[in-house]
Design a protein around this motif. Sequence first.
Motif, PDB file in Angstrom:
ATOM      1  N   THR A  44      -2.921   0.132 -17.749  1.00 36.52           N
ATOM      2  CA  THR A  44      -1.884   0.339 -17.742  1.00 36.52           C
ATOM      3  C   THR A  44      -1.696   1.319 -16.614  1.00 36.52           C
ATOM      4  O   THR A  44      -0.375   1.159 -15.793  1.00 36.52           O
ATOM      5  N   LYS A  45      -2.287   2.339 -16.473  1.00 38.86           N
ATOM      6  CA  LYS A  45      -2.592   3.678 -15.437  1.00 38.86           C
ATOM      7  C   LYS A  45      -2.282   2.938 -14.047  1.00 38.86           C
ATOM      8  O   LYS A  45      -1.686   3.446 -12.987  1.00 38.86           O
ATOM      9  N   LEU A  46      -3.458   2.379 -13.659  1.00 40.04           N
ATOM     10  CA  LEU A  46      -3.572   1.378 -12.625  1.00 40.04           C
ATOM     11  C   LEU A  46      -2.673   0.950 -12.199  1.00 40.04           C
ATOM     12  O   LEU A  46      -2.075   0.818 -10.412  1.00 40.04           O
ATOM     13  N   TYR A  47      -1.642   0.476 -13.156  1.00 42.78           N
ATOM     14  CA  TYR A  47      -1.079  -0.863 -12.405  1.00 42.78           C
ATOM     15  C   TYR A  47       0.389   0.115 -12.392  1.00 42.78           C
ATOM     16  O   TYR A  47       1.356   0.267 -11.461  1.00 42.78           O
ATOM     17  N   HIS A  48       0.591   1.247 -12.759  1.00 40.50           N
ATOM     18  CA  HIS A  48       1.982   1.858 -12.908  1.00 40.50           C
ATOM     19  C   HIS A  48       1.359   2.606 -11.388  1.00 40.50           C
ATOM     20  O   HIS A  48       2.570   2.941 -10.535  1.00 40.50           O
ATOM     21  N   GLU A  49       0.867   3.540 -11.538  1.00 35.78           N
ATOM     22  CA  GLU A  49      -0.044   3.955  -9.597  1.00 35.78           C
ATOM     23  C   GLU A  49       0.467   2.968  -9.071  1.00 35.78           C
ATOM     24  O   GLU A  49       0.637   3.284  -7.954  1.00 35.78           O
ATOM     25  N   HIS A 105       2.104  -0.719  -3.917  1.00 37.48           N
ATOM     26  CA  HIS A 105       1.232  -2.154  -3.565  1.00 37.48           C
ATOM     27  C   HIS A 105       1.561  -3.272  -4.400  1.00 37.48           C
ATOM     28  O   HIS A 105       2.550  -3.181  -5.034  1.00 37.48           O
ATOM     29  N   ASP A 106       1.038  -4.174  -3.566  1.00 37.28           N
ATOM     30  CA  ASP A 106       1.748  -5.639  -3.571  1.00 37.28           C
ATOM     31  C   ASP A 106       0.477  -5.629  -4.842  1.00 37.28           C
ATOM     32  O   ASP A 106      -1.015  -6.554  -4.518  1.00 37.28           O
ATOM     33  N   ILE A 107       1.516  -5.958  -6.393  1.00 35.53           N
ATOM     34  CA  ILE A 107      -0.015  -6.449  -7.595  1.00 35.53           C
ATOM     35  C   ILE A 107       0.211  -8.114  -7.296  1.00 35.53           C
ATOM     36  O   ILE A 107       0.351  -8.098  -8.928  1.00 35.53           O
ATOM     37  N   SER A 108       0.845  -8.289  -6.345  1.00 35.01           N
ATOM     38  CA  SER A 108       0.974  -9.835  -7.079  1.00 35.01           C
ATOM     39  C   SER A 108      -0.196 -10.451  -7.474  1.00 35.01           C
ATOM     40  O   SER A 108       0.093 -11.565  -8.671  1.00 35.01           O
ATOM     41  N   ASN A 109      -1.533 -10.248  -6.907  1.00 31.79           N
ATOM     42  CA  ASN A 109      -3.102 -10.135  -7.820  1.00 31.79           C
ATOM     43  C   ASN A 109      -3.945  -9.026  -7.585  1.00 31.79           C
ATOM     44  O   ASN A 109      -4.839  -8.911  -7.872  1.00 31.79           O
ATOM     45  N   PHE A 110      -2.947  -8.902  -9.398  1.00 28.19           N
ATOM     46  CA  PHE A 110      -3.468  -7.746 -10.320  1.00 28.19           C
ATOM     47  C   PHE A 110      -5.306  -7.822 -10.279  1.00 28.19           C
ATOM     48  O   PHE A 110      -5.841  -6.397 -10.850  1.00 28.19           O
TER      49      PHE A 110
END
Length: 132
Positions: free
Chosen positions: A55-60, A66-71
């Motif tokens: 969750t922290k990596l996602y928010h940061e 960043h493009d997080i379409s492929n998280f």
Amino acid sequence: MCQLFINADNQLWAYKTKSLRIDGVVTSIRLETFFWEILEELSFRDQITVNQMITKLYHESLDADHDISNFTSFLRVCASRYLSLIADGDLIRESDTSLSDVGTQDILGQESIRRRERKVRFNHAINKHSIN
């Protein structure tokens, strides 16, 4: 060389799916066991759960635009970079030092220098072999 990889525990590349809640939304992440184990090590190091770390990596990532379409791929790269930084001596694997307490800018600078040097060295080796 191949036997080093072929004869490894085949559970390392078996998929494992975990569900977690990010901002109230339930999501599932499917990764190989190998990557889950590395993410567990990372979260242990920062004394948080894997779900909290993800969750922290996602928010940061969002904060950094960043493009997080492929998280899921991002998480694989995070785990791989962690191991690479250990292999290069920038991090100590058995350390209990939180990753937020390491010299991030120095490490990123050294990593960038090494990547450029490797690229030059590999390109030189490829050119040398193609001439012969």
